[in-house]
Design a protein around this motif. Structure first.
Motif, short mmCIF file in Angstrom:
data_model
loop_
_atom_site.label_atom_id
_atom_site.label_comp_id
_atom_site.label_asym_id
_atom_site.label_seq_id
_atom_site.Cartn_x
_atom_site.Cartn_y
_atom_site.Cartn_z
N SER A 147 1.06 -1.08 0.08
CA SER A 147 0.03 -0.02 0.00
C SER A 147 1.02 1.36 -0.05
O SER A 147 0.40 2.23 -0.55
CB SER A 147 -0.81 0.12 1.10
OG SER A 147 -2.02 -1.17 1.17
N ASP A 202 -5.83 -1.36 -4.85
CA ASP A 202 -5.15 -1.77 -3.73
C ASP A 202 -6.39 -2.82 -3.14
O ASP A 202 -7.26 -2.32 -2.51
CB ASP A 202 -5.03 -0.72 -2.69
CG ASP A 202 -4.00 -1.26 -1.37
OD1 ASP A 202 -3.85 -2.37 -1.39
OD2 ASP A 202 -3.44 -0.24 -0.79
N GLU A 203 -5.87 -4.44 -3.16
CA GLU A 203 -6.90 -5.29 -2.88
C GLU A 203 -8.33 -4.73 -3.22
O GLU A 203 -9.15 -4.84 -2.19
CB GLU A 203 -6.59 -5.57 -1.37
CG GLU A 203 -5.12 -5.83 -1.08
CD GLU A 203 -4.97 -6.67 0.17
OE1 GLU A 203 -5.52 -7.23 0.45
OE2 GLU A 203 -3.87 -6.23 0.84
MG MG Z 1 -2.09 -2.77 2.06
#
Ligand code: MG
Ligand code: ADP
Length: 236
Positions: free
Chosen positions: A57, A175-176
């Motif tokens: 991240s 991000d995911e």
């Molecule tokens: Mg992360």
């Protein structure tokens, strides 16, 4: 009529040179990324994997210009982020970058239709035909008049993806993106997102926990102890 391609595939869109990042903590500085080099070509997709806390991240936030590296250079679409002020970075995000994060960040007071069009309108790139195609492909036609709180998690995530792709950003940072969804819903949303990203011609830098998803992208890198793992291999 198909929309014209965003850019020549051979152009390099993202360059990281010697990027290091640490955080100050109560126990002293925590080194998260160490002298990282990375490039991403226009139209290319790259999966970023690594254990929780490995800096995925952090890397995405740096590329988005939401945080600063301690050392090194980051270029996005020919502009060095470190040379831009807050306004410049916001403008680069608006014109070039689309973010899809785990939190959907939809605007609660706007309908699905208005949420979908929001970024494209801000960026001055709203295109009604593309918007209709996206809405249809994402299965959102019958939800356009609803508000975000009236949607399921999977539906909200599809709106978030549609909102990002409506502006046809050169670079999508994810991000995911399906981390909050159950596996079956997450897989279906991701498959859709990957094909829409490919059609849009955007580059994609995506953090994922899923080996299976990572294999669907052009390249893959694995972060370990702040560095790109030497065992990283191209997926293609
Ligand atoms: Mg992360
Ligand atoms: P990942 O996304 O791979 O799980 P992150 O990039 O979020 O990892 O975090 C990397 C490391 O940096 C973790 O150990 C995390 O606890 C730490 N970290 C992240 N953000 C901060 C912050 N703002 N302050 C201090 N430590 C942070």
């Amino acid at each position: 009529m198909p929309l014209p391609p965003l850019s020549d595939r051979t152009e390099t869109l993202v360059v990281l040179q010697g990027v290091s990042k640490s955080y100050g903590t109560a126990e002293g500085p925590l080194m998260v990324l160490q002298a990282m080099d990375l490039t991403l070509d226009a139209g290319q997709s790259l999966a970023l994997t690594g254990e929780s806390g490995s800096g995925k991240s952090t890397l995405l936030h740096l590329v988005a210009g939401l945080d600063h590296p301690d050392q090194g250079r980051i270029m996005v679409d020919g502009q060095e982020i470190g040379g831009l002020d807050d306004k410049g970075r916001a403008s680069l995000r608006r014109s070039t970058v689309g973010l899809v994060f785990q939190q959907f960040n939809l605007i609660p007071s706007l309908t699905v239709a208005a949420n979908l069009a929001f970024h494209a309108r801000l960026a001055g790139r709203f295109n009604a035909t593309w918007q209709r195609q996206l809405t249809e492909r994402l299965g959102l036609d019958h939800l356009l008049a609803r508000y975000p709180e009236q949607l399921s998690g999977g539906q909200q995530q599809r709106v978030a993806i549609g909102r990002t792709l409506a502006a046809r950003p050169k670079l999508v940072l994810a991000d995911e993106p399906t981390g909050n969804l159950d596996e079956a819903t997450g897989d279906a949303v991701m498959a859709l997102m990957l094909s829409l990203v490919a059609e849009t011609g955007s580059s994609l830098l995506m953090v994922t926990h899923s080996d299976r998803l990572a294999r669907c992208l052009d390249r893959r890198i694995h972060l370990r102890s702040g560095c790109i793992d030497a065992t990283t291999v191209p997926t293609a």
